[in-house]
Design an enzyme around this catalytic site. Structure first.
Site, PDB file in Angstrom:
ATOM      1  N   ARG A 262      73.054  55.118  21.928  1.00 43.76           N
ATOM      2  CA  ARG A 262      72.336  55.928  22.911  1.00 43.76           C
ATOM      3  C   ARG A 262      73.087  57.228  23.148  1.00 43.76           C
ATOM      4  NH1 ARG A 262      70.146  51.245  27.114  1.00 43.76           N
ATOM      5  NH2 ARG A 262      69.309  49.939  25.446  1.00 43.76           N
ATOM      6  N   ARG A 277      79.489  52.838  29.943  1.00 42.86           N
ATOM      7  CA  ARG A 277      78.441  53.658  29.350  1.00 42.86           C
ATOM      8  C   ARG A 277      78.954  54.306  28.068  1.00 42.86           C
ATOM      9  NH1 ARG A 277      73.860  55.110  31.831  1.00 42.86           N
ATOM     10  NH2 ARG A 277      74.733  54.407  33.799  1.00 42.86           N
ATOM     11  N   GLU A 349      74.571  46.631  36.302  1.00 42.79           N
ATOM     12  CA  GLU A 349      73.569  46.100  35.373  1.00 42.79           C
ATOM     13  C   GLU A 349      74.228  45.568  34.094  1.00 42.79           C
ATOM     14  OE1 GLU A 349      70.624  48.937  34.105  1.00 42.79           O
ATOM     15  OE2 GLU A 349      69.986  47.629  32.459  1.00 42.79           O
ATOM     16  N   SER A 352      68.575  43.501  31.354  1.00 45.26           N
ATOM     17  CA  SER A 352      67.310  43.981  31.870  1.00 45.26           C
ATOM     18  C   SER A 352      66.226  43.217  31.132  1.00 45.26           C
ATOM     19  CB  SER A 352      67.202  45.486  31.599  1.00 45.26           C
ATOM     20  OG  SER A 352      66.107  46.031  32.273  1.00 45.26           O
ATOM     21  N   ARG A 391      79.552  45.225  28.229  1.00 44.84           N
ATOM     22  CA  ARG A 391      79.655  45.082  29.678  1.00 44.84           C
ATOM     23  C   ARG A 391      80.082  43.671  30.054  1.00 44.84           C
ATOM     24  NH1 ARG A 391      74.851  48.834  32.424  1.00 44.84           N
ATOM     25  NH2 ARG A 391      75.603  50.789  31.509  1.00 44.84           N
TER      26      ARG A 391
END
Length: 425
Positions: A262, A277, A349, A352, A391
RNA sequence: GGAGGGAUGGCAGAGCGGUUGAAUGCACCGGUCUUGAAAACCGGCGUAGGCUAAUAACCUACCCAGGGUUCGAAUCCCUGUCCCUCCGCCA
């Protein structure tokens, strides 16, 4: 994509529902394009019909040995008229598609209204954050001493937002991946898949990354338009693109471990520290292709499949229902799983899980056929992380850290690490 | 990288530029026959859009994709994609 039939019906209602998630629908423009499109299509088809009739007549006449010259004269301008009609129609269709393919999915009625993540609604919590009797380190500091987690090295090799893992941390990362994959396949019934890490534009359109969110992706510098996958949801869900699946193969439950890429455009300065991130991270993804009637049952089930990993790893977390304003483009309903990070004293988070209903299926023409039914119907597609490995790694490190800088390994994970109970870092 | 061959309905497989959405076989669905089944026979059997009260009729599009030639293209021409075979290279 929304159902075109819906867009011919009560547009006010559609606009109202889209407004819930902050999307402003230009009703007038849509109606204008729709009317225009319809008129041009009728016109074009009329001309095509005429051409077909006359061409057939010419064929017949020729077969009977008649003179076809006068017949040819009659159709002399038909071609031009048809050409210009076709061009106008194609233009109108393109405009309509551009507009409609840029509209997000309608939120499910159970989705709470809201603008930002602050409006998300907590569903439940699991586990209790640990009390520490020493100073808690974050994963960056935990990994820095030993050099097993090295962001500076990654910056030299590539740039910002990458990580190098070595030794026990690299192994822990691999162990987590294998552990997740085993749970999803052996206990939750997913089929393990290996998929391309680059996909074409059609696939990205199908799941909704394109045309609107291209700037979040890494695009390869070649003519083919390949992009690195931002999630395995893209290749896995596109298994069904342009297919009519037999109802008997549903639900189709797929999982894959892939890296995800990403660009994180637009998040400069956010989460710059550590592995939260990154431009590249690994994830075990779950995808389900199901009959419409069962998609909300499947959503709850998938949420459970993600929760099972966190529970097995003894990581405290909470589940939130995303509000209308915080949901992704294609989702009708999304749950986020947020894991406790002691260094930040907050939940972040880590998974999801979304039901996209028929939104993606319509974009990719993914259908199924029930033996009792004449017509194929659109599938419902769901996706969820089970889980984000990077994560998860830092959550394990931080939650299970010891005063001496070591990390205790949750029992179910030990077989994946040669049986060790703690990792010395 | 070089040289060839191919892509047609769920599958297999025809298809001189003219009434072909597409022969034929298999599979599948309905029916006749049968105590039942098989066989045989009869019929049906793609997707999408438009128009409709209609999942009826009708119209349009689709024979890998996109362009072109033509009154008319599955059929001819160009480009691309994918698959197969051989050579080279390579993990």
């Amino acid at each position: 994509m929304l159902d075109p039939k819906l867009l011919r019906g009560d547009l006010e209602e559609v606009a109202r529902q889209l407004a819930r998630r902050g999307f402003v629908l230009d009703i007038e423009q849509l109606q204008r394009l729709e009317t225009q499109r319809r008129e041009l299509q009728t016109e074009t088809e009329k001309l095509q019909n005429e051409r077909n009739q006359r061409s057939k007549a010419i064929g017949k006449a020729k077969a009977n040995g008649e003179d076809i010259v006068p017949l040819l004269a009659e159709v002399s301008d038909l071609g031009d008229r048809l050409d210009s009609a076709k061009i106008k129609l194609a233009d109108a269709q393109e405009q309509w598609e551009t507009l409609v393919s840029g509209m997000p999915n309608l939120p499910h009625e159970s989705v709470p209204e809201g603008k930002t993540e602050d409006d998300n609604v907590e569903l439940h919590r699991w586990g209790t954050p640990r009390e520490f009797d020493f100073e808690v380190l974050d994963h960056v500091d935990l990994g820095k001493k030993s050099g097993y987690l090295d962001f500076d090295l990654a910056a030299k090799l590539t740039g910002a937002r990458f990580a190098v893992m070595r030794g026990p941390i690299a192994r822990l990362h691999r162990a987590l991946t294998q552990f997740m994959l085993d749970i999803q396949t052996e206990q939750h019934g997913y089929e393990e898949c290996y998929v391309p890490y680059m996909v074409n534009r059609d696939s990205l359109f199908g799941t909704g990354q394109l045309p609107k969110f291209g700037e979040d992706l890494f695009k390869l510098d070649d003519e083919r338009g390949y992009h690195l996958i931002p999630t395995a949801e893209v290749p896995l869900t596109n298994f069904a693109r342009d297919e009519i699946l037999d109802q008997a193969v549903l639900p189709m439950k797929l999982t894959a471990h892939t890296p995800c890429f990403r660009s994180e455009a637009g998040s400069h300065g956010r989460d710059t520290r550590g592995m939260i991130r990154q431009h590249q991270f690994d994830k075990v993804e779950m995808v389900q292709l199901v009959e419409p009637e069962t998609s909300y049952t499947a959503l709850e089930e998938m949420r459970g499949h993600a929760e099972a990993i966190l529970q097995a790893l003894a990581l405290p977390y909470r589940v939130v229902t995303l509000c209308t304003g915080d949901m992704g483009f294609g989702a009708a309903k999304t749950y986020d799983l947020e894991v406790w990070l002691p260094s930040q004293e907050t939940y972040r988070e880590i998974s999801s899980v979304s039901n996209c209903e028929d939104f993606q299926a319509r974009r990719m023409r993914a259908r199924f056929r029930h033996p009792e039914e004449k017509k194929p119907r659109l599938l419902h597609t769901l996706n969820g992380s089970g889980l984000a490995v990077g994560r998860c790694l830092l959550a394990v490190m931080e939650n299970h850290q010891q005063a001496d800088g070591s990390v205790t390994i949750p029992e179910p994970l030990r077989p994946y690490l040669g049986g060790v109970e703690r990792l010395s870092l």
